[in-house]
Design a protein around this motif. Structure first.
Motif, PDB file in Angstrom:
ATOM      1  N   THR A 193     -28.887 -28.506   5.469  1.00 21.17           N
ATOM      2  CA  THR A 193     -29.479 -27.483   6.320  1.00 21.17           C
ATOM      3  C   THR A 193     -29.020 -26.079   5.955  1.00 21.17           C
ATOM      4  O   THR A 193     -29.782 -25.119   6.100  1.00 21.17           O
ATOM      5  CB  THR A 193     -29.159 -27.758   7.803  1.00 21.17           C
ATOM      6  OG1 THR A 193     -27.740 -27.873   7.962  1.00 21.17           O
ATOM      7  CG2 THR A 193     -29.821 -29.032   8.267  1.00 21.17           C
ATOM      8  N   ARG A 228     -31.097 -24.652   2.949  1.00 16.22           N
ATOM      9  CA  ARG A 228     -32.518 -24.371   3.132  1.00 16.22           C
ATOM     10  C   ARG A 228     -32.713 -22.981   3.717  1.00 16.22           C
ATOM     11  O   ARG A 228     -31.924 -22.526   4.544  1.00 16.22           O
ATOM     12  CB  ARG A 228     -33.154 -25.390   4.093  1.00 16.22           C
ATOM     13  CG  ARG A 228     -33.266 -26.789   3.528  1.00 16.22           C
ATOM     14  CD  ARG A 228     -34.062 -27.650   4.476  1.00 16.22           C
ATOM     15  NE  ARG A 228     -33.459 -27.713   5.802  1.00 16.22           N
ATOM     16  CZ  ARG A 228     -34.059 -28.246   6.868  1.00 16.22           C
ATOM     17  NH1 ARG A 228     -35.259 -28.732   6.757  1.00 16.22           N
ATOM     18  NH2 ARG A 228     -33.438 -28.283   8.023  1.00 16.22           N
ATOM     19  N   PRO A 256     -36.689 -21.259   8.866  1.00 16.87           N
ATOM     20  CA  PRO A 256     -38.123 -21.451   9.044  1.00 16.87           C
ATOM     21  C   PRO A 256     -38.856 -20.124   9.156  1.00 16.87           C
ATOM     22  O   PRO A 256     -38.382 -19.185   9.796  1.00 16.87           O
ATOM     23  CB  PRO A 256     -38.216 -22.240  10.363  1.00 16.87           C
ATOM     24  CG  PRO A 256     -36.876 -22.846  10.549  1.00 16.87           C
ATOM     25  CD  PRO A 256     -35.905 -21.894   9.933  1.00 16.87           C
ATOM     26  N   GLN A 261     -45.601 -25.523   4.286  1.00 17.34           N
ATOM     27  CA  GLN A 261     -44.430 -26.376   4.338  1.00 17.34           C
ATOM     28  C   GLN A 261     -44.128 -26.736   5.797  1.00 17.34           C
ATOM     29  O   GLN A 261     -44.350 -25.926   6.699  1.00 17.34           O
ATOM     30  CB  GLN A 261     -43.228 -25.675   3.706  1.00 17.34           C
ATOM     31  CG  GLN A 261     -43.392 -25.416   2.217  1.00 17.34           C
ATOM     32  CD  GLN A 261     -43.581 -26.714   1.440  1.00 17.34           C
ATOM     33  OE1 GLN A 261     -42.831 -27.669   1.599  1.00 17.34           O
ATOM     34  NE2 GLN A 261     -44.607 -26.742   0.598  1.00 17.34           N
ATOM     35  N   SER A 289     -41.488 -26.803   7.582  1.00 13.71           N
ATOM     36  CA  SER A 289     -40.610 -25.884   8.307  1.00 13.71           C
ATOM     37  C   SER A 289     -41.363 -24.664   8.829  1.00 13.71           C
ATOM     38  O   SER A 289     -40.953 -24.051   9.816  1.00 13.71           O
ATOM     39  CB  SER A 289     -39.453 -25.440   7.417  1.00 13.71           C
ATOM     40  OG  SER A 289     -39.931 -24.776   6.258  1.00 13.71           O
ATOM     41  N   ILE A 321     -42.572 -24.745  12.524  1.00 15.90           N
ATOM     42  CA  ILE A 321     -41.623 -24.738  13.632  1.00 15.90           C
ATOM     43  C   ILE A 321     -41.656 -23.455  14.465  1.00 15.90           C
ATOM     44  O   ILE A 321     -41.689 -23.531  15.709  1.00 15.90           O
ATOM     45  CB  ILE A 321     -40.193 -25.017  13.112  1.00 15.90           C
ATOM     46  CG1 ILE A 321     -40.133 -26.416  12.491  1.00 15.90           C
ATOM     47  CG2 ILE A 321     -39.171 -24.890  14.233  1.00 15.90           C
ATOM     48  CD1 ILE A 321     -38.798 -26.745  11.840  1.00 15.90           C
ATOM     49  N   SER A 376     -30.050 -25.285  13.307  1.00 18.77           N
ATOM     50  CA  SER A 376     -30.843 -24.380  12.463  1.00 18.77           C
ATOM     51  C   SER A 376     -32.029 -23.784  13.203  1.00 18.77           C
ATOM     52  O   SER A 376     -32.501 -22.699  12.859  1.00 18.77           O
ATOM     53  CB  SER A 376     -31.324 -25.111  11.205  1.00 18.77           C
ATOM     54  OG  SER A 376     -32.073 -26.265  11.547  1.00 18.77           O
ATOM     55  N   GLN A 377     -32.531 -24.471  14.244  1.00 20.79           N
ATOM     56  CA  GLN A 377     -33.664 -23.960  15.001  1.00 20.79           C
ATOM     57  C   GLN A 377     -33.250 -23.070  16.161  1.00 20.79           C
ATOM     58  O   GLN A 377     -34.083 -22.508  16.850  1.00 20.79           O
ATOM     59  CB  GLN A 377     -34.512 -25.115  15.531  1.00 20.79           C
ATOM     60  CG  GLN A 377     -33.852 -25.925  16.642  1.00 20.79           C
ATOM     61  CD  GLN A 377     -32.989 -27.046  16.107  1.00 20.79           C
ATOM     62  OE1 GLN A 377     -32.536 -27.015  14.972  1.00 20.79           O
ATOM     63  NE2 GLN A 377     -32.770 -28.062  16.919  1.00 20.79           N
ATOM     64  N   LEU A 428     -37.645 -32.212  16.596  1.00 23.68           N
ATOM     65  CA  LEU A 428     -37.851 -31.703  15.248  1.00 23.68           C
ATOM     66  C   LEU A 428     -37.161 -32.612  14.242  1.00 23.68           C
ATOM     67  O   LEU A 428     -35.941 -32.624  14.140  1.00 23.68           O
ATOM     68  CB  LEU A 428     -37.293 -30.269  15.123  1.00 23.68           C
ATOM     69  CG  LEU A 428     -37.863 -29.215  16.065  1.00 23.68           C
ATOM     70  CD1 LEU A 428     -37.196 -27.867  15.801  1.00 23.68           C
ATOM     71  CD2 LEU A 428     -39.373 -29.094  15.911  1.00 23.68           C
ATOM     72  N   ARG A 429     -37.926 -33.383  13.516  1.00 23.73           N
ATOM     73  CA  ARG A 429     -37.401 -34.274  12.477  1.00 23.73           C
ATOM     74  C   ARG A 429     -36.237 -35.130  12.993  1.00 23.73           C
ATOM     75  O   ARG A 429     -35.196 -35.238  12.362  1.00 23.73           O
ATOM     76  CB  ARG A 429     -36.937 -33.454  11.271  1.00 23.73           C
ATOM     77  CG  ARG A 429     -38.045 -32.756  10.496  1.00 23.73           C
ATOM     78  CD  ARG A 429     -37.458 -32.156   9.234  1.00 23.73           C
ATOM     79  NE  ARG A 429     -38.442 -31.510   8.392  1.00 23.73           N
ATOM     80  CZ  ARG A 429     -38.447 -30.218   8.088  1.00 23.73           C
ATOM     81  NH1 ARG A 429     -37.502 -29.429   8.581  1.00 23.73           N
ATOM     82  NH2 ARG A 429     -39.367 -29.707   7.295  1.00 23.73           N
ATOM     83  N   HIS A 455     -46.188 -35.236   7.738  1.00 26.46           N
ATOM     84  CA  HIS A 455     -45.693 -34.736   9.021  1.00 26.46           C
ATOM     85  C   HIS A 455     -46.795 -34.667  10.059  1.00 26.46           C
ATOM     86  O   HIS A 455     -47.987 -34.577   9.729  1.00 26.46           O
ATOM     87  CB  HIS A 455     -45.092 -33.332   8.850  1.00 26.46           C
ATOM     88  CG  HIS A 455     -43.708 -33.319   8.294  1.00 26.46           C
ATOM     89  ND1 HIS A 455     -43.432 -33.682   6.997  1.00 26.46           N
ATOM     90  CD2 HIS A 455     -42.511 -32.988   8.856  1.00 26.46           C
ATOM     91  CE1 HIS A 455     -42.130 -33.562   6.771  1.00 26.46           C
ATOM     92  NE2 HIS A 455     -41.556 -33.151   7.884  1.00 26.46           N
ATOM     93  N   SER A 496     -47.394 -32.357  13.807  1.00 24.28           N
ATOM     94  CA  SER A 496     -46.853 -31.276  14.635  1.00 24.28           C
ATOM     95  C   SER A 496     -47.810 -31.038  15.789  1.00 24.28           C
ATOM     96  O   SER A 496     -49.016 -31.260  15.673  1.00 24.28           O
ATOM     97  CB  SER A 496     -46.669 -29.984  13.831  1.00 24.28           C
ATOM     98  OG  SER A 496     -47.934 -29.461  13.450  1.00 24.28           O
TER      99      SER A 496
END
Length: 298
Positions: free
Chosen positions: A66, A69, A72, A83, A85, A88, A108-109, A188-189, A288, A290
């Motif tokens: 994480t 990367r 987002p 992508q 991300s 998000i 990370s979010q 989220l994932r 994915h 969403s």
């Protein structure tokens, strides 16, 4: 249904091998943790303390992954492939009220959960090796008093006692009136690794307040039976599973029908008020979904 078109053949082929690097990273961290245990004199630790070593190795892997990367960013209007991300930020803009953040990892979010319309956030993270990083992130983002870390999974038998232990009284009204706890549940994932997913989602649905919403961005089993799916990608998912993907990557399952579990969570209540789910990257080994699922109001 998403309208994103498949990329050129070269990118589709590369998509089949996308999980390879992640698997190698996870395996290398696990091997390193085992070596360190043996050097400490715990020669049998890889056999007698497997769960502990897996937790430590996954913590290191996830922190490394994480932090490497980029954060987002919203999707652009250009012709390039979106992508996951990038999906998000617009999703989390709709979070409000009391929020359950499932499996926040390293947080990370968290910069996307700073809206004044959010009154409190409860992050259910069973991997305790990530708690130090998660707490530091909450403090750095100015959410130290608003963000509560729960050392548990999201099964009701774990989640409700952990919520009670915070001393915030967040479950009082639900216990008295059965009117739910959360206004927003963020996924989220993470649903790829939740044990007994169908049952757990039904329990989470019961903890969602009337009119509450589930925000989801998850990788799923490849929809290979549909026009936008890929049988090659579905086979690749099965191969990765047999190579130990779930063991090394925090119990993650590449071939789980997450969308089916989400939709079915409200069956006993006559269904969701609304379901707006889009599907992305059906050509890859990491397709994915969403979108937003809204519970019926009273």
């Amino acid at each position: 249904m998403s309208s994103d078109a498949p990329p050129p053949l070269r990118e589709r082929v590369l998509g089949l091998f996308e999980p390879t690097l992640l698997l190698f990273m996870a395996i290398s961290h696990y091997i390193q943790v085992c070596i360190e245990a043996i050097k400490r004199g715990e020669i049998l630790a890889p056999i007698t303390q497997t769960a502990k070593l897996r937790d430590e190795a996954f913590s290191r892997f996830w922190i490394a992954f994480t932090t490497s990367r980029p954060p987002p960013t919203p999707p652009s209007n250009g012709p390039t492939q979106i992508q996951p991300s990038a999906l998000i930020p617009p999703l989390l803009k709709t979070a409000s009220g009391i929020v359950l953040d499932i499996g926040p990892g390293t947080g990370s979010q968290m910069p996307l959960l700073k809206s004044p319309s959010i009154s409190a956030i409860y992050g259910a993270e069973p991997c305790t090796g990530l708690h130090k990083v998660l707490h530091a992130k909450a403090v750095a983002e100015g959410l130290g008093s608003k963000y509560h870390i729960l050392p548990c999974g999201v099964a009701s038998s774990e989640l409700v006692p952990a919520l009670d232990a915070t001393g915030t009284g967040v479950t009082d009204s639900h216990k008295a009136n059965g009117d739910g706890v959360f206004d927003t549940i963020v996924c989220l994932r993470v649903l790829c690794s939740v044990p007994q997913l169908e049952q757990t989602m039904r329990e989470l649905y019961g903890l969602l307040r009337p009119g509450g919403k589930v925000l989801v961005m998850e990788h799923v089993v490849n929809p290979w039976r549909t026009a936008k799916g890929s049988i090659a990608a579905r086979i690749a998912q099965g191969v990765y599973q047999r190579l130990g993907w779930s063991f090394f990557v925090g119990d993650c399952c590449l071939d789980r029908d997450v969308e089916g579990a989400l939709r079915g969570a409200a069956d006993a209540d006559g269904g969701w008020e609304s379901v707006a789910i889009e599907r992305w990257m059906g050509w890859s080994a990491l397709p994915h979904i969403s979108g937003v699922l809204v519970k019926k109001s009273n």
